[in-house]
Design an enzyme around this catalytic site. Sequence first.
Site, PDB file in Angstrom:
ATOM      1  N   VAL A  11       0.865  -1.378  -0.052  1.00 48.29           N
ATOM      2  CA  VAL A  11      -0.094  -0.008   0.080  1.00 48.29           C
ATOM      3  C   VAL A  11       0.771   1.361   0.098  1.00 48.29           C
ATOM      4  CG1 VAL A  11      -1.610   1.414   1.369  1.00 48.29           C
ATOM      5  CG2 VAL A  11      -1.993  -1.101   1.211  1.00 48.29           C
ATOM      6  N   ASN A 120      -4.780   0.093   9.943  1.00 49.41           N
ATOM      7  CA  ASN A 120      -5.895  -0.685  10.298  1.00 49.41           C
ATOM      8  C   ASN A 120      -5.871  -1.287  12.009  1.00 49.41           C
ATOM      9  OD1 ASN A 120      -8.100  -0.434   8.480  1.00 49.41           O
ATOM     10  ND2 ASN A 120      -6.957  -2.073   7.108  1.00 49.41           N
ATOM     11  N   ARG A 154     -15.274   1.493  -3.719  1.00 50.13           N
ATOM     12  CA  ARG A 154     -15.581   0.194  -3.795  1.00 50.13           C
ATOM     13  C   ARG A 154     -17.104   0.365  -4.243  1.00 50.13           C
ATOM     14  NH1 ARG A 154     -11.435  -2.287   0.759  1.00 50.13           N
ATOM     15  NH2 ARG A 154      -9.813  -2.752  -0.738  1.00 50.13           N
ATOM     16  N   HIS A 178     -14.741   2.188   9.216  1.00 46.79           N
ATOM     17  CA  HIS A 178     -14.197   1.488   8.161  1.00 46.79           C
ATOM     18  C   HIS A 178     -13.944   0.042   8.591  1.00 46.79           C
ATOM     19  CE1 HIS A 178     -11.611   0.699   4.619  1.00 46.79           C
ATOM     20  NE2 HIS A 178     -10.567   0.498   5.627  1.00 46.79           N
TER      21      HIS A 178
END
Length: 314
Positions: A11, A120, A154, A178
């Site tokens: 990422v 995350n 998405r 999220h």
Amino acid sequence: MKVTVVGAGAVGATTADNIARKQIVDEVVLLDIKAGVAEGKAMDLMQTASLEGFDTRIIGSTNDYAKTAKSDVVVITSGLPRKPGMTREELIGINAGIVKGVVTQILEYSPKAILLIVSNPMDTMTYLALQVALSMGVNKKRVIGMGGALDSSRFRYFLSQATGYAQSDIHGQVVGGHGDTTMIPLTRLATVNSIPVSRFLAKEALAKVAADTMIGGATLTGLLGTSAWYAPGIAACSMVEAIIRDEKRIIPSSVYLNGEYGQKDICMGVPVVIGRNGWEKIINLRFNQEEQAAFAKSADAVRNMNSVLSTLSI
């Protein structure tokens, strides 16, 4: 202008690649704790410059925060990625210590930087980063969580697949946490070239689009064996671009709420104006009763995750 990307994994490297190719800033610093990885990826990326036609400097460094000094924006992707079957919530114990250390060191060298959190569980890591930043005198509007931009992309993809219309004509937002069970695709407000998407899809089809969106990340993790990187990388890049170029774009982002949408002392995804000063304004979407209830339920789940932070020795 200078951007630092902390974490040279898939990422982080994809984020740096897109920033460089778009020539958003003069310099990108790619930082990683693993020796040689950031340097190697920076060199690999720089060797595409003559082919891609960009002049952005990309510098790789192994844990040398001095090289990140005077960054305008810092994208934090560091931490353990999700594995198949692992929820974002399960990552909290591992990633909290990493994110706290990164934020502390980054702000020592770049006290005026805007922090974009990708690690995350994103809402909880954004809340943690905010607490660290506030303790160091940083304005709350300079800490932003990147989740809504990715989730909304998405959502638009699944809407496009269901309707058969171009993604460029589709507009829709995802708010809330999220997470696979906390995000809220706003099907009522989604449009195809300003026409309500409900004109093209039945209620059942819209419900499936929402469900597919919510597990979009987990679906890719199952297929790939790790977290996705192309869409997260360009989502982070698009937010960096909105900041650096002061675009005043409305992007769903995880920011600190102090009464907005009925929530306090929490970071969650809501539509905000993104510009040179970070997040500049929260937009009130005027939820209906069902959406407000879903948002409150999402907030409860995020707050429950945040409570774990107090049990950690970080």
